[in-house]
Design a protein around this motif. Structure first.
Motif, PDB file in Angstrom:
ATOM      1  N   SER A  29      12.064   5.238 -11.757  1.00  0.00           N
ATOM      2  CA  SER A  29      10.501   5.553 -12.522  1.00  0.00           C
ATOM      3  C   SER A  29      10.141   4.627 -13.374  1.00  0.00           C
ATOM      4  O   SER A  29       8.777   4.381 -13.616  1.00  0.00           O
ATOM      5  CB  SER A  29      10.811   7.194 -13.020  1.00  0.00           C
ATOM      6  N   ARG A  30      11.003   4.060 -14.173  1.00  0.00           N
ATOM      7  CA  ARG A  30      10.549   3.135 -15.277  1.00  0.00           C
ATOM      8  C   ARG A  30      10.362   1.673 -14.575  1.00  0.00           C
ATOM      9  O   ARG A  30       9.525   0.956 -14.814  1.00  0.00           O
ATOM     10  CB  ARG A  30      11.634   2.965 -16.050  1.00  0.00           C
ATOM     11  N   GLY A  33       7.823   1.864 -11.804  1.00  0.00           N
ATOM     12  CA  GLY A  33       6.268   2.323 -12.304  1.00  0.00           C
ATOM     13  C   GLY A  33       5.734   3.453 -11.525  1.00  0.00           C
ATOM     14  O   GLY A  33       6.169   3.676 -10.433  1.00  0.00           O
ATOM     15  N   GLN A 162       9.001  -4.317 -10.668  1.00  0.00           N
ATOM     16  CA  GLN A 162       8.014  -3.713  -9.768  1.00  0.00           C
ATOM     17  C   GLN A 162       7.782  -4.402  -8.324  1.00  0.00           C
ATOM     18  O   GLN A 162       7.251  -3.766  -7.521  1.00  0.00           O
ATOM     19  CB  GLN A 162       6.645  -3.748 -10.673  1.00  0.00           C
ATOM     20  N   ALA A 236      -0.918   7.090  -9.601  1.00  0.00           N
ATOM     21  CA  ALA A 236      -0.040   7.743 -10.802  1.00  0.00           C
ATOM     22  C   ALA A 236       0.049   9.297 -10.635  1.00  0.00           C
ATOM     23  O   ALA A 236       1.351   9.796 -10.678  1.00  0.00           O
ATOM     24  CB  ALA A 236      -0.478   7.424 -12.079  1.00  0.00           C
ATOM     25  N   GLU A 315       5.256   7.756 -19.095  1.00  0.00           N
ATOM     26  CA  GLU A 315       4.336   7.945 -18.065  1.00  0.00           C
ATOM     27  C   GLU A 315       4.253   9.189 -17.369  1.00  0.00           C
ATOM     28  O   GLU A 315       3.269   9.484 -16.836  1.00  0.00           O
ATOM     29  CB  GLU A 315       4.507   6.874 -17.140  1.00  0.00           C
TER      30      GLU A 315
END
Length: 472
Positions: A29-30, A33, A162, A236, A315
């Protein structure tokens, strides 16, 4: 004892599935993103429909048919070759169709759509349904455990930033494909070769298609949330909903493991005419899934808002709301798993099962149209609960003539009251404690302790099942 052993194998694997995201999800997830995770969710949502179309309803149909022929090696082998040849043929057609669709209609995310095609190939050669029908869960669990552990290691080694989204999608698809391949060697002593003239794959097409309809319909309201969010909200939001939904469903997997185990067991009882045994198994199974799904539901609701941003990253703060609002689906799905997967399916009531999930799909789409526009990802979560309630209600209506619903629900209040009391205490503690791994473990332990004490005080029936299991 065989059913218990199979449940422990399957539940053990489901626990591994729960632990795997505990290890990988905070990292992925980090690193990727919210936007890239949303792309993966969106493209995988589309390929899901294709690989299910290729497999038809063979996952359920093959499981049941092998259970019927379990004691006759020749008939069992004949059934296997007929079903697998049909599965390979339909999956090949679907793969070609999918690739054509990607090249003709996909301008954005084309590379990612192509990598997702590995899932179609993987399900095209999957034979786990054979071993489930034989009630041999050890082989599938062992295979999946090894593949899952290797995949986890490779994610940490290869996915570093990413730009590695393509690597991540490839790893997930390749892991599924490798898992499907590794089961084939186990067939050597299980089946015999049967002349191709004896296969008759087309005779399996229609009954498998009947089970495909509820399978694909079920997926519509599992996947349509993501697709509709992708169209109506930022990527997102898709990612935030997806992670919340995954956390709920991973907890739920421990409960629905009973359905995978009980389907061939009840199908075999039904084939032998043991109607009384079928009913007794269902009453016990319903009580069991209620007893374990209730604390899971209330427990997730109690920690949701602090857990999501701590576990996934800042996020994903909105994911806490998704988990909170979707958690009641755990109880709804647990009940429909018993009434649908464990009862209607094994006794050839596919028509009623299909109607129930079709109604659920329609309710889900309609609810999404209104709720996503108003509440975004939380709206999709609420729509999931509403649709699962609709499925459960319809299935309970259909079983009223053969299963006494009053007997099913008589002890429910004990579990709900115990769970509610647990929720009040854990949520209060959660408010005053910061979220750390130690504090989370303390809250989970406290919740379990409070829930079990309440069950003893209210004399819940599950305690009798536990006592009998300990004696055995």
């Amino acid at each position: 004892m065989k059913v218990i052993k199979n449940y422990l194998y399957n539940a053990g694997y489901q626990i591994l599935l729960m632990l795997a995201p505990v290890i990988t999800t905070p990292y992925v997830s980090r690193v990727l993103g919210a936007n890239n995770n949303g792309i993966n969710t969106y493209t995988n949502g589309w390929v899901t429909f294709f690989y299910l179309a290729g497999q038809l309803g063979i996952s359920l149909y093959g499981n049941r048919e092998i259970a019927y022929q379990r004691n006759d090696k020749f008939k069992r082998s004949k059934t296997f070759w007929g079903i697998i040849s049909l599965q390979v043929a339909t999956s090949s057609i679907v793969l070609i169709t999918y690739l054509l669709a990607v090249f003709l209609f996909s301008s954005a995310f084309k590379t990612y759509f192509l990598l997702q095609a590995l899932w179609i190939i993987a399900y095209g050669i999957d034979i786990s349904w054979y071993f489930m029908g034989m009630e041999d869960f050890k082989k599938t669990v062992s295979r999946n455990t090894i593949v899952k552990l290797i995949t986890i290691a490779l994610i940490f080694v290869l996915v570093r930033n990413q730009s590695d989204l393509a690597k991540y999608i490839f790893l997930l698809g390749f892991a599924q494909l490798a898992g499907s391949f590794t089961l084939w060697p186990y067939l050597k002593n299980n089946i015999q070769w049967v002349s191709i003239r004896e296969w008759h794959p087309l005779k399996h097409f229609y009954p498998a298609l009947l089970l495909f309809i509820p399978t694909i319909t079920t997926q519509i309201y599992l996947v349509v949330n993501r697709i509709m969010l992708g169209r109506m909200a930022p990527q997102a939001a898709v990612s935030q909903f997806n992670f919340g939904d995954n956390i709920v469903k991973l907890v739920l997997a421990v409960v629905t493991a009973t359905g995978t185990v009980m389907l061939p067991h009840i199908a075999n009882k039904f084939a032998s005419g043991d109607v009384k045994g079928v009913r007794e198994s269902l009453y016990k199974s319903f009580d069991f899934v209620t007893a374990i799904s209730t604390p899971m539901m209330f427990g997730l609701m109690a920690i949701a808002y602090k857990f999501a941003p701590w576990f996934l990253g800042s996020e994903y703060g909105p994911t806490g709301g998704v988990i909170f609002w979707e958690a009641p689906a755990i109880l709804m799905i647990a009940w429909s798993n018993v009434t649908g997967t464990q009862y209607l399916m094994p006794i050839h009531h596919e028509h009623e099962y299909t109607i129930s999930v079709t109604i659920g799909a329609v309710v889900n789409i309609v609810a999404n149209i209104f709720l996503i526009s108003l509440y975004g990802a939380n709206g999709a979560a609420i729509a999931t609960v509403i649709s699962e309630f609709a499925v459960t209600a319809v299935q309970l209506f259909y079983i009223k003539g053969t299963i006494r619903r009053r007997a099913l629900f008589a002890p429910i209040w004990r579990y709900l009251l115990s769970g509610l009391f647990m929720y009040i205490i854990v949520s209060r503690i959660n408010l005053i404690m910061s979220m750390t791994i130690i504090n989370l473990a303390l809250q989970v332990a406290l919740g379990i302790f409070v829930y079990v004490i309440c069950l003893f005080m209210l004399k819940a029936p599950i305690l009798k099942q536990a006592k009998a299991l300990i004696k055995k």
